[in-house]
Design a protein around this motif. Sequence first.
Motif, short mmCIF file in Angstrom:
data_model
loop_
_atom_site.label_atom_id
_atom_site.label_comp_id
_atom_site.label_asym_id
_atom_site.label_seq_id
_atom_site.Cartn_x
_atom_site.Cartn_y
_atom_site.Cartn_z
N SER B 110 41.36 11.99 -12.75
CA SER B 110 40.90 13.10 -13.59
C SER B 110 40.90 12.72 -15.05
O SER B 110 39.95 13.01 -15.79
CB SER B 110 41.79 14.33 -13.39
OG SER B 110 41.76 14.73 -12.06
N VAL B 111 41.98 12.08 -15.49
CA VAL B 111 42.12 11.73 -16.90
C VAL B 111 41.14 10.62 -17.28
O VAL B 111 40.49 10.67 -18.32
CB VAL B 111 43.58 11.32 -17.18
CG1 VAL B 111 43.68 10.58 -18.49
CG2 VAL B 111 44.46 12.55 -17.20
N LEU B 112 41.01 9.66 -16.38
CA LEU B 112 40.13 8.52 -16.64
C LEU B 112 38.68 8.97 -16.84
O LEU B 112 37.96 8.42 -17.67
CB LEU B 112 40.21 7.55 -15.45
CG LEU B 112 40.41 6.09 -15.78
CD1 LEU B 112 41.61 5.90 -16.69
CD2 LEU B 112 40.61 5.29 -14.49
N SER B 164 39.30 16.27 -3.12
CA SER B 164 39.36 17.72 -3.31
C SER B 164 40.24 18.08 -4.49
O SER B 164 39.91 18.96 -5.29
CB SER B 164 39.91 18.39 -2.05
OG SER B 164 39.20 17.96 -0.93
N THR B 165 41.37 17.38 -4.58
CA THR B 165 42.29 17.66 -5.69
C THR B 165 41.63 17.36 -7.03
O THR B 165 41.74 18.14 -7.97
CB THR B 165 43.56 16.80 -5.53
OG1 THR B 165 44.09 17.01 -4.23
CG2 THR B 165 44.60 17.18 -6.56
N VAL B 166 40.91 16.23 -7.10
CA VAL B 166 40.26 15.85 -8.36
C VAL B 166 39.21 16.90 -8.74
O VAL B 166 39.13 17.32 -9.90
CB VAL B 166 39.63 14.45 -8.25
CG1 VAL B 166 38.70 14.19 -9.42
CG2 VAL B 166 40.72 13.39 -8.19
N ALA B 172 40.33 20.80 -16.16
CA ALA B 172 41.36 21.02 -17.19
C ALA B 172 41.34 19.95 -18.27
O ALA B 172 41.21 20.29 -19.45
CB ALA B 172 42.73 21.12 -16.53
N PRO B 173 41.45 18.65 -17.93
CA PRO B 173 41.38 17.67 -19.02
C PRO B 173 40.05 17.66 -19.75
O PRO B 173 40.02 17.44 -20.97
CB PRO B 173 41.63 16.32 -18.32
CG PRO B 173 41.51 16.58 -16.88
CD PRO B 173 41.80 18.02 -16.64
N CYS B 222 46.60 19.44 -15.65
CA CYS B 222 45.95 18.70 -14.57
C CYS B 222 46.96 18.36 -13.48
O CYS B 222 46.69 18.49 -12.29
CB CYS B 222 45.34 17.43 -15.17
SG CYS B 222 44.52 16.39 -13.99
N ILE B 223 48.17 17.94 -13.89
CA ILE B 223 49.22 17.60 -12.92
C ILE B 223 49.61 18.84 -12.12
O ILE B 223 49.74 18.79 -10.89
CB ILE B 223 50.43 17.00 -13.67
CG1 ILE B 223 50.06 15.62 -14.19
CG2 ILE B 223 51.63 16.93 -12.75
CD1 ILE B 223 51.08 15.01 -15.09
#
Lengths: 402, 286
Positions: B110-112, B164-166, B172-173, B222-223
């Motif tokens: 997600s962050v990347l 799915s989680t991503v 959010a990020p 995100c976490i």
Amino acid sequence: MPVVSFEHVDVIFGPNPTVAVDMLDQGKNRDDIFAKTENLVAVHDATIDVQEGEICVLMGLSGSGKSSLIRCVNGLNKITRGHLNIRHKDTLIDLATCDWSTLHNLRTERISMVFQQFALMPWRTVRDNVALGLELSGVPKNKRHQIVEEKLALVRLDNWADKFPRELSGGMQQRVGLARALATDADILLMDEPFSALDPLIREHLQDELIQLQKDLKKTIIFVSHDLDEALKLGNLIAIMEGGKIVQIGSPEDIVSNPVNEYVAQFVASMNPLKVLSCASLMRPVETLENDDRKTNSKIIDPKNQTICTLDDQGRLQKVTHSGNDISMISFKEDLDLKTLPKGTIVTADADTPMRAAVEINFVVGLPLPVIDRIGKLIGVVGNKEIFSTILGKTNKKKSMV
Amino acid sequence: MNWTPDFLLEKIPFGKWVKFFVDGLTDNFHQEFRIFSDSLEWVIQGTIMSMAKVPPLILIVLLCILAYWLHRKWVLTIGVAGAMLLILNLGYWEQTLQTVALVIYATLVSVLFGIPLGIAAAHRKWLFTAIRPVLDLMQTIPTFVYLIPTLMLFGLGMVPGLISTVIFAIPAPIRLTYLGVTSVPESLIDAGKAFGASKRQLLWKVELPHAMPTIMAGLTQCIMLSLSMVVIAALVGADGLGKPVVRALNSVNIAMGFEAGLAIVIVAIVLDRILKQPEGKEYIGG
């Protein structure tokens, strides 16, 4: 040759500036243009030459275009039409047409800026804030450090280097802003209302500091202000702006004694002359003084008390007599102790002697002050009449200025 | 009486279109998706296995050291130790490691992608206009809906759970990076430019440092969002604390349900407390 010269600069913000330019040429005013095209004419036809070592103050109310104009000098605002030439290493650079790398060079080595809201990076220490310009132009760390220490000492903040901006008072924060601007050793300094956000006392303090610094640094400074007192105190050249146009440009004395219109006259009426004027703009010039018929080369500076100045062939002040008696004469110095000054002493002032000092001396000694130039020539006189008429705003408008 | 025009009565085959699209993907790129899925599964399982090789007590001590190093607070450190020991005692250590691995990888992905996308959107108005509805969609569409195609494309296991989680966590990020970069005061940008900053320098020396607290908030969020997906990820076969919860639901096992649920809550609280910006480190408003 000027260092910075504005030539018919127009600055227009909006969706279609070229249309607005055409409308300006047709003689439309800026309200019409904004209503019809949503283009805002921020500056119209500004022409100023700023000489090396000069402090040029752009003065006006908010919305008069002064900030828009100063921001053209380092390319923060685009020039819609006209030229803005900066002398750089024997060439002229036109800000209206120069490319990015030229602009980049100007910004890193030639021009720096001080901002109204300080614009310090809150996550950087004072030291790192001052180092910003050096860091951006890739100066190695050791050298950076050394320069920063030097500049911080210059603004007397060397003990605060490791603090964060929020830990400093407003005045100190702006001194950091000033040190940051000085760090790149750029010799053109843009100051966009740098002291407006500060308390009046701190503001005056910083103005004095700037004047002191300028004595050594001799930068070419373009300064934006909405305060005529500030403009008169700092500026050698004042450009008064109204509605995007420069309505009057001239020396401080010129502005005070010959306001061109009501707008300028209103500014002049609300200033505090004690703080800003010097004897040069206060005095009655020597040409208008009456000669003493009994002697050649003598001028009556106080008819009521028969105070008479005797001059030599070159017009230099030789002695002063009061009702026929010679009286002692000393020249004004900043550290002159007024309390020990005997009544009935003549104190000679020079053109730069502040009005406040002249008024105080006049009050203590009860005699007018002869004003002399560098070689001792009598150039004018400051007495009760000159002081009162200046305070009341009744300077002789047509009187010639030195 | 029929007041509705005929063309409105004709149903738009929206569902069929989506099915057609997903079928097309599975038919034509089945091999590629499998290779991707298998290699990712291998990486995640490898991470879990290497974490599981370390004795739990050593991991707990390392986590406590990290907590103390970040915050310098004894109460927090002791709390973290107690919480982790409780999980160990309840017997959910392995599942916790699996969940943490899933959360770490989901956050990493997600962050990347999210932070660069957020920065790009902050600099280009059209891009933000374009991705905004997509972000809204990702956050509001019921997760079960896209569970089916991810399952078809990536098979059972950690990877469909991760995807799915991503999908759920990446807005959010993106949003907070966008917010952070766009809220840099104009005067700071001007100062950067006035001292000769290039576009890249402006980003690294002015925009990102100013946006950092907001970006970090995006990371924390995100976490947390990733963690809230563990139960749903378990439905498509992802290992972790979600599995006992699903099993408890199917077998009406109150004891197991609450134990696993407590473990999830503990992991969430511990992560939140450790990752929260220490007070006084926020330079905003100075």
